[in-house]
Design an enzyme around this catalytic site. Sequence first.
Site, PDB file in Angstrom:
ATOM      1  N   LYS A   6       0.765  -1.336  -0.095  1.00 36.25           N
ATOM      2  CA  LYS A   6      -0.025   0.113   0.201  1.00 36.25           C
ATOM      3  C   LYS A   6       0.830   1.272  -0.016  1.00 36.25           C
ATOM      4  O   LYS A   6       0.768   2.362  -0.600  1.00 36.25           O
ATOM      5  CB  LYS A   6      -0.914  -0.046   1.331  1.00 36.25           C
ATOM      6  CG  LYS A   6      -1.830   1.161   1.406  1.00 36.25           C
ATOM      7  CD  LYS A   6      -3.035   1.138   2.198  1.00 36.25           C
ATOM      8  CE  LYS A   6      -2.538   1.577   3.465  1.00 36.25           C
ATOM      9  NZ  LYS A   6      -3.793   1.695   4.357  1.00 36.25           N
ATOM     10  N   GLU A  43      10.696  -4.743   3.347  1.00 35.41           N
ATOM     11  CA  GLU A  43      10.783  -6.145   2.812  1.00 35.41           C
ATOM     12  C   GLU A  43      10.490  -6.557   1.537  1.00 35.41           C
ATOM     13  O   GLU A  43      10.907  -7.304   0.766  1.00 35.41           O
ATOM     14  CB  GLU A  43      10.102  -7.180   3.833  1.00 35.41           C
ATOM     15  CG  GLU A  43      10.539  -7.209   5.400  1.00 35.41           C
ATOM     16  CD  GLU A  43      10.179  -5.970   6.306  1.00 35.41           C
ATOM     17  OE1 GLU A  43       9.956  -4.934   5.664  1.00 35.41           O
ATOM     18  OE2 GLU A  43      10.204  -6.379   7.351  1.00 35.41           O
ATOM     19  N   GLY A  68      -4.158  -2.127   5.699  1.00 33.71           N
ATOM     20  CA  GLY A  68      -3.266  -3.329   5.475  1.00 33.71           C
ATOM     21  C   GLY A  68      -4.115  -4.473   5.731  1.00 33.71           C
ATOM     22  O   GLY A  68      -4.398  -5.407   4.855  1.00 33.71           O
ATOM     23  N   ARG A  69      -4.363  -4.711   7.199  1.00 35.85           N
ATOM     24  CA  ARG A  69      -4.859  -5.674   7.653  1.00 35.85           C
ATOM     25  C   ARG A  69      -6.293  -6.253   7.271  1.00 35.85           C
ATOM     26  O   ARG A  69      -6.838  -7.217   7.707  1.00 35.85           O
ATOM     27  CB  ARG A  69      -4.657  -6.089   9.092  1.00 35.85           C
ATOM     28  CG  ARG A  69      -5.112  -4.797   9.928  1.00 35.85           C
ATOM     29  CD  ARG A  69      -4.426  -4.680  11.397  1.00 35.85           C
ATOM     30  NE  ARG A  69      -4.802  -3.381  11.958  1.00 35.85           N
ATOM     31  CZ  ARG A  69      -4.152  -2.175  12.110  1.00 35.85           C
ATOM     32  NH1 ARG A  69      -3.013  -2.256  11.189  1.00 35.85           N
ATOM     33  NH2 ARG A  69      -4.357  -1.244  12.712  1.00 35.85           N
ATOM     34  N   GLU A  82      -2.475  -6.035  15.864  1.00 31.26           N
ATOM     35  CA  GLU A  82      -2.336  -4.922  15.299  1.00 31.26           C
ATOM     36  C   GLU A  82      -3.316  -3.424  15.430  1.00 31.26           C
ATOM     37  O   GLU A  82      -3.055  -2.502  15.533  1.00 31.26           O
ATOM     38  CB  GLU A  82      -1.745  -4.925  13.981  1.00 31.26           C
ATOM     39  CG  GLU A  82      -0.756  -3.967  13.497  1.00 31.26           C
ATOM     40  CD  GLU A  82      -0.389  -4.075  12.113  1.00 31.26           C
ATOM     41  OE1 GLU A  82      -0.930  -3.874  11.115  1.00 31.26           O
ATOM     42  OE2 GLU A  82       0.868  -4.268  11.798  1.00 31.26           O
ATOM     43  N   HIS A  95      -2.192 -31.851  19.994  1.00 27.15           N
ATOM     44  CA  HIS A  95      -0.922 -32.672  20.117  1.00 27.15           C
ATOM     45  C   HIS A  95       0.189 -31.626  20.387  1.00 27.15           C
ATOM     46  O   HIS A  95       1.502 -32.093  20.382  1.00 27.15           O
ATOM     47  CB  HIS A  95      -0.508 -33.756  18.975  1.00 27.15           C
ATOM     48  CG  HIS A  95      -1.760 -34.640  18.842  1.00 27.15           C
ATOM     49  ND1 HIS A  95      -1.639 -35.893  19.561  1.00 27.15           N
ATOM     50  CD2 HIS A  95      -2.828 -34.635  18.064  1.00 27.15           C
ATOM     51  CE1 HIS A  95      -2.670 -36.551  19.122  1.00 27.15           C
ATOM     52  NE2 HIS A  95      -3.514 -35.965  18.580  1.00 27.15           N
ATOM     53  N   LYS A 102      11.600  -0.584  13.051  1.00 23.42           N
ATOM     54  CA  LYS A 102      11.812  -0.350  11.865  1.00 23.42           C
ATOM     55  C   LYS A 102      13.001   0.740  11.618  1.00 23.42           C
ATOM     56  O   LYS A 102      13.924   0.989  10.785  1.00 23.42           O
ATOM     57  CB  LYS A 102      10.690   0.343  10.813  1.00 23.42           C
ATOM     58  CG  LYS A 102       9.593  -0.771  10.588  1.00 23.42           C
ATOM     59  CD  LYS A 102       8.537  -0.181   9.450  1.00 23.42           C
ATOM     60  CE  LYS A 102       7.167  -0.927   9.624  1.00 23.42           C
ATOM     61  NZ  LYS A 102       6.271  -0.266   8.894  1.00 23.42           N
TER      62      LYS A 102
END
Length: 527
Positions: free
Chosen positions: A213, A219, A270-271, A357, A388, A503
């Site tokens: 965005k 990254e 974004g999320r 977030e 498990h 960051k």
Amino acid sequence: MATWKNLDTLASYSKLAGLKGHVNIAEAMTGENGAERVKKYSAPMAAGLAYNYAAKQVDETVLNALADLADEAQLIDKFQELYNGAVINTGEKRMVLHHLARTQLGDAVVVDGVDKREFYVAQQKKAADFANKVHTGEITNENGEKFTTVVQIGIGGSDLGPRALYIALENWAKANNTFKMEAKFISNVDPDDAAAVLASVDLAHSLFIVVSKSGTTLETLTNEAFVKNALVKAGLNPSKHMLAVTSETSPLAKSEDYLTAIFMDDYIGGRYSSVSGVGGAILSLAFGPEVFAQILDGAAAEDKLATNKNILENPDMLDALIGVYERNVQGYPATTVLPYSQALSRFPAHLQQCDMESNGKSVNRFGEPVDYVTGPVIFGEPGTNGQHSFYQLLHQGTDIVPLQFIGFKKSQLGVDVDIENSTSQQKLCANVAAQIVAFACGKKDENLNKNFKGGRPSSIITGEELTPASLGALLAHFENKIMFQGFVWNLNSFDQEGVQLGKVLAKRVLAHDTDGALKVYSDLLNI
Ligand SMILES: O=P(O)(O)OC[C@H]1O[C@](O)(CO)[C@@H](O)[C@@H]1O
């Protein structure tokens, strides 16, 4: 206009706080009472799903108190203001419009002469047209050959939601003959991520979607360069293999290096962006635009339920309020999401970002500290694998962790085997039913090491089968739940300042501008 107040100033919250430990769920769920509760405490969701909260620590008294809280906190008014374009994201002074990307709710929201709903629909259409052209062979590689694989390069909200949704529907699409292209994802700046994905694809027949965005995420830009480098090395022209999903104001939008650019904007976080081009491009390429449209329809139908003032007919708000009761009154620190569906294996990871977030905050929407706990820790794995792994702590640990189960009657592929009088699907479903009762009721044993106290609350969302529509409804359910909880806690759930400091420090490390502990750690890791 709704008024925004801290939770601990609300009279209905004081009343709710007086109901700590009000329901003994072990007793309530034992015998015929339990059976009655399972039938009674169920709220229909969209796309054939249902939210069952029989094994939660609620009764009529608690539910009435939650209804009062919903009214006093004006949750529905706030939701209406949100989808009608109020500046709900106070930190960044932005509207919050992801509902407009999938629904008919609300008025027209016009910004600088652009109707936002029309803008989102136009971008979805652009993604759909592009996908159709790739499928028909109108858009091909330089040799006129069809693309067979699509790789998404993005991180956080530009990765987790789309990846979770792709994995959720991969088998469904294969079983329903709508599978078009294999999708892969590169997110981590760890070079092994990009290298391994690139080694697993046929570069000449691969399309790459750069999704960011902001267009500035370290990254993603690094991985884009990594991929471009590999394409050039293979004698391929990157601009014939790449498209972008970004905002119109981002640096990526200005580049000529893409086959096309699909736009989103700052009003979809974004999320919450899986329903925009962020999810739309890759899912339309992988399964066809019709499948993506069904996801949106499922989400839209769930959103509609979320506008209902009656908490018993609004599963998203009810789930949110029960979560607030568990967090603030019962004092539980975490919530686990446990889909008994392998297809939902990455869904908890997506919810982790969405929830933590959004509501992992200690100041209210006006920037003032709050005196109560907010978002819980979220984690989860698909059942039965989780059984498990970490269920030991869930059953006998010192913390009580509320559980959110998800289960479907039918598998997606329909391939199954009958062993000792039950199919694998029946075994899966038997396990989730058993777990709910085991957690709620426990089992007495004189040997304390074998004793199960019970009293561990859970809910379950059930459905016939995980389909695009039910997946959309599930996605919207949790997004809306998180939104309502943010309203109750008086938070701004739509910014994420807490991710910035790391960051900034990483940039300093890379610029060798370090001292103190930062320098010693940098040396330790040979940077
Ligand atoms: O799409 P972008 O701008 O690359 O951002 C990726 C992710 O980074 C974050 O800002 C957190 O670092 C997330 O909120 C977002 O989903």
